[in-house]
Design a protein around this motif. Structure first.
Motif, mmCIF file in Angstrom:
data_model
loop_
_atom_site.group_PDB
_atom_site.id
_atom_site.type_symbol
_atom_site.label_atom_id
_atom_site.label_comp_id
_atom_site.label_asym_id
_atom_site.label_seq_id
_atom_site.Cartn_x
_atom_site.Cartn_y
_atom_site.Cartn_z
ATOM 1 N N CYS A 184 -18.183 18.122 20.759
ATOM 2 C CA CYS A 184 -18.155 18.325 19.305
ATOM 3 C C CYS A 184 -17.003 17.529 18.693
ATOM 4 O O CYS A 184 -15.850 17.652 19.118
ATOM 5 C CB CYS A 184 -17.990 19.803 18.982
ATOM 6 S SG CYS A 184 -17.871 20.057 17.195
ATOM 7 N N CYS A 224 -24.275 21.484 14.738
ATOM 8 C CA CYS A 224 -23.538 22.167 15.804
ATOM 9 C C CYS A 224 -23.202 23.578 15.336
ATOM 10 O O CYS A 224 -22.900 23.796 14.166
ATOM 11 C CB CYS A 224 -22.257 21.379 16.121
ATOM 12 S SG CYS A 224 -21.158 22.197 17.296
ATOM 13 N N CYS A 226 -20.822 25.577 17.065
ATOM 14 C CA CYS A 226 -19.615 26.024 17.763
ATOM 15 C C CYS A 226 -18.757 26.832 16.788
ATOM 16 O O CYS A 226 -19.057 26.920 15.594
ATOM 17 C CB CYS A 226 -18.850 24.833 18.339
ATOM 18 S SG CYS A 226 -17.878 23.893 17.133
ATOM 19 N N CYS A 229 -17.609 24.629 13.813
ATOM 20 C CA CYS A 229 -18.688 24.153 12.931
ATOM 21 C C CYS A 229 -19.372 25.307 12.193
ATOM 22 O O CYS A 229 -19.892 25.113 11.096
ATOM 23 C CB CYS A 229 -19.703 23.343 13.722
ATOM 24 S SG CYS A 229 -19.005 21.789 14.319
HETATM 25 ZN ZN LIG Z 1 -18.977 21.931 16.584
#
Ligand SMILES: [Zn+2]
Length: 741
Positions: A184, A224, A226, A229
């Motif tokens: 990422c 994304c 995560c 994000c």
């Molecule tokens: Zn991310």
């Protein structure tokens, strides 16, 4: 109004179209060309005063790079690739710089950075260092190539925060090699791991620049989920695009500073490309990038028109302000079915490199696998060497200084990336088809045109254009609308279509067109698509944009349209679509309406044309001659038929015209080929004579006109600063280099 043929035959002149002078008698009249190409004897606009000479020795070193080379190294290459043979080949091509893999996925030197995994054939050999030394020994510069996009399971176990995540929280894995996870770009992987590799390489080796492959993403935005994000604006929105750009901008500058720690003239650059979609905001990056690396390596099934590389060159020219740009040509096969270690058709590879040069970029040739490319399949080598060696003889003429085009095509990167198209459209494809339709029409009309980024609409930049074209530039901010309004008020012309200006920069739909006052239009309803027969344009009265439409009361409309309120004295009105099948019902229940199918205005020197339909796109998906003629007529009308360079002759060509150090260069790419729209070029179908006219600035004299491919000079005529010469034959590519004093 005279049509073009009668104009030619009567020999009328407007002062700019000069009678053929006795000095021109050596040229055969080009009657056949007139029959094939419906082009005009355009009024020539005088070229601008020439730019002051540049002391090239004082320019950044990359501006002197004319050929870029890359063998993309594989894990096996430390035992399979002959380093001397590799360096000898690239040196023989006159390459100025080579990319050598450092990577980040697999280390090509005995890296000590944690998680920089050594390839299984490396055995502590300093393969990268040996390649750098071999290149430097031969006078070639070196770019250290990294790939920060993927890493392995042990890194994921130690740093779960480095991974891009799916919605369910699982890491996103590489689909071909599931042991690799996607990193990422918002994570500390980019803050810590990438700088650590850069500093290690800087400490150990003498490299000239750093480059990242695989980041940022091209032509699309990442998604994304995560921990970081998840807190960002939703993927695919204008707000996400801004934070995405901010992050790229921040990392780019940080990496650039690291590159400069050891050598102040070094720099960082990354993978770019993606044509008009880009990915990162190209205007922002163009301001800081020292090198635009267009990773647009060949035609794909999703983008099968031959001019993909030229289109990319126009994008680079729009954003780099004359700084360095290069486009990668894959020597191997690209497309839906890929053979990355087998050579592609030589005619196709050559055409891609020719487009690179013609569009003002520096050619870059690339094969995957040192062992594969030097042992298994060696066919690609001659194609690249022949092309590179040819360019080396003509560097002065092939280096461009500025485009002399007089038509600007606005490319709306936000519309390309974020706008979905009308319901029922094919979303992402919609703008691609729109762009391609206009692009093809411009090529067929042999217009000299540039792309203009939506964030570069300042008056100074626009002043060179007689007309700006806005092919469904749906998203325009108030500021951008004002810049276009100012341009029109200062005498500029525009042609726009469909939803242009119906959304602001945040994709918020306006109640009415943002440029409604300029174009004289007002929305009467929501988009109407097609169910059965598409709508028609009924011809209401004679006008230059309808020239050539005899024996018909109506012409093809478009697939979708935004209904407009009636205007006074319309030139063409909408016959709404109706039943296609059964044929018994295939007649218009409303054969005549007051709804405009085009709105034309003329105020002083400014002309505006608006099509409520998606005409460019409908042309692209149908090839309908009505739409082709309508677009050509309209572009000629808004430009007042003024040309900056006029090229007459048979065939389907792409033309570029540049001011160069020695003078001017007119490039012709011959697309008259069964593979112009599908597959790869397999052979060349040569064209006959092409007559070129341009009007040089006062006091500029011509020394010679040389055809760089044919390798000969041609006669030329000069009359009241109008230069005229004929290129007798064009194979796949020709460059007419005009040297001046
Ligand atoms: Zn991310």
């Amino acid at each position: 109004m005279l049509n073009r043929r009668s104009f030619l035959k009567t020999g009328l002149t407007t002062g700019a179209a000069l009678p053929i002078a006795s000095t021109l008698n050596a040229f055969a009249p080009n009657a056949a060309a007139e029959e094939v190409t419906p082009a005009s004897v355009a009024k020539l606009t005088t070229l601008p005063a020439r730019l002051a000479a540049v002391d090239t020795a004082k320019e950044p070193w990359q501006m002197r790079i004319r050929r870029v080379a890359q063998t993309n190294m594989t894990e096996r290459d430390p035992v399979g690739m002959d380093v001397e043979k590799w360096a000898d080949y690239w040196h023989s091509t006159d390459a100025d710089i080579v990319f050598v893999s450092v990577t980040g996925i697999l280390a090509f030197y005995p890296s000590k950075v944690p998680f920089h995994k050594h390839g299984k054939f490396l055995n502590d050999r300093d393969f990268f260092g040996e390649c750098v030394a071999a290149a430097k020994k031969r006078g070639m510069r070196v770019v250290a190539r990294m790939s920060p996009d993927l890493n392995w399971g042990d890194a994921l176990a130690a740093h779960p925060e480095w991974a891009m995540r799916n919605r369910d929280g699982s890491p996103q894995m590489n689909t071909e090699e599931p042991r690799l996870f996607k990193t990422c770009m918002f994570s500390s992987y980019m803050d810590d791991y990438v700088p650590a590799i850069m500093r290690e390489v800087s400490a150990l080796y003498d490299v000239d620049a750093f480059y990242t492959n695989g980041w940022p993403q091209l032509g699309a935005l990442p998604e994304c989920h995560c921990a970081i994000c998840s807190k960002l604006p939703a993927a695919g929105t204008p707000a996400y695009w801004r934070v995405y750009d901010d992050r790229i901008f921040e990392l780019w500058q940080r990496y650039d500073a690291i590159a400069k720690e050891k050598k102040p003239d070094s720099f960082f650059f990354a993978n770019l490309g993606g044509g008009v979609r880009g990915g990162p905001n190209l205007n922002r990056l163009g301001n800081i990038a020292a090198w635009f690396q267009a990773d647009n390596q060949g035609r794909t099934n999703g983008d099968p028109a031959v001019w993909g590389c030229s289109l990319q060159g126009r994008v680079c020219n729009a954003i780099m302000n004359g700084k360095f740009a290069t486009n990668v040509t894959a020597a191997y096969s690209t497309g839906g079915v890929v053979w990355r270690n087998a050579s592609k058709n030589p005619a196709e590879a050559r055409m891609w490199m020719a487009q690179t040069s013609a569009s003002g970029m520096v050619p870059y040739y690339h094969f995957v696998g040192g062992e594969s490319g030097l042992k298994e399949d060696r066919r690609w080598q001659k194609t690249g060497a022949d092309y590179f060696n040819w360019t080396a003889k003509h560097d002065a003429h092939l280096r461009t200084r500025r485009s002399i085009a007089n038509v600007g095509v606005v490319f709306g990167q936000s519309t390309q990336l974020l706008y979905a198209g009308p319901a029922g459209g094919r979303a992402r494809d919609f703008m691609h088809e729109t762009t391609q339709g206009l692009y093809e029409a411009l090529l067929r009309g042999r217009f000299a045109f540039d792309f203009v980024h939506e964030d570069k609409l300042e008056a100074e930049r626009l002043s060179k254009y007689r007309a700006l074209l806005l092919p469904n530039i749906a998203m325009l901010s108030d500021k951008q609308c004002q810049q276009i309004r100012d341009y029109v008020q200062s005498g500029g012309s525009i042609m726009a279509s469909f939803e242009t200006g119906l959304y602001d920069e945040n994709l918020k739909r306006r109640a009415d067109f943002g440029l409604g006052d300029v174009l004289g239009i007002s929305k009467a309803g929501e988009i109407v698509g097609t169910n059965g027969n598409a709508y028609y344009g009924r011809i209401e009265r004679k006008h230059a944009v309808l020239e050539g439409f005899g024996e018909t009361n109506w012409i093809a409309g478009a697939q979708n349209r935004v209904p407009l309120k009636p205007v006074q004295d319309p030139v063409m009105t909408v016959v709404p679509g109706f039943v296609r099948y059964p044929p018994e019902l295939a007649y218009p229940p409303a054969p005549h309406t007051q709804e405009p199918a085009v709105v034309l205005r003329e105020t002083g020197g400014s002309r505006t044309a608006f099509f409520p339909g998606d005409v460019e796109r409908s042309y692209w998906i149908t090839g309908h001659g009505d739409l082709h003629r309508l677009l050509l007529n309209t572009i000629r009308w808004v430009t007042h038929e003024e040309s900056i360079v006029d090229v007459q002759g048979e065939g389907f060509v792409e033309m570029f015209a540049w001011e160069t150090g020695p003078g001017y260069a007119v490039h012709l790419l011959n697309y008259t080929n069964p593979n112009a729209h599908h597959g790869w070029m397999q052979s060349t179908y040569a064209l006959g004579p092409q007559t070129v006219r341009m009007k040089l600035p006062a006091g500029v004299k011509v020394k010679s006109v040389e055809l760089l491919q044919a390798g000969r000079t041609v006669n030329f005529g000069m009359e009241r600063q109008e230069l005229r010469f004929t290129i007798p034959r064009v194979e796949d590519y020709e460059v007419a280099a005009v040297a001046v004093v």
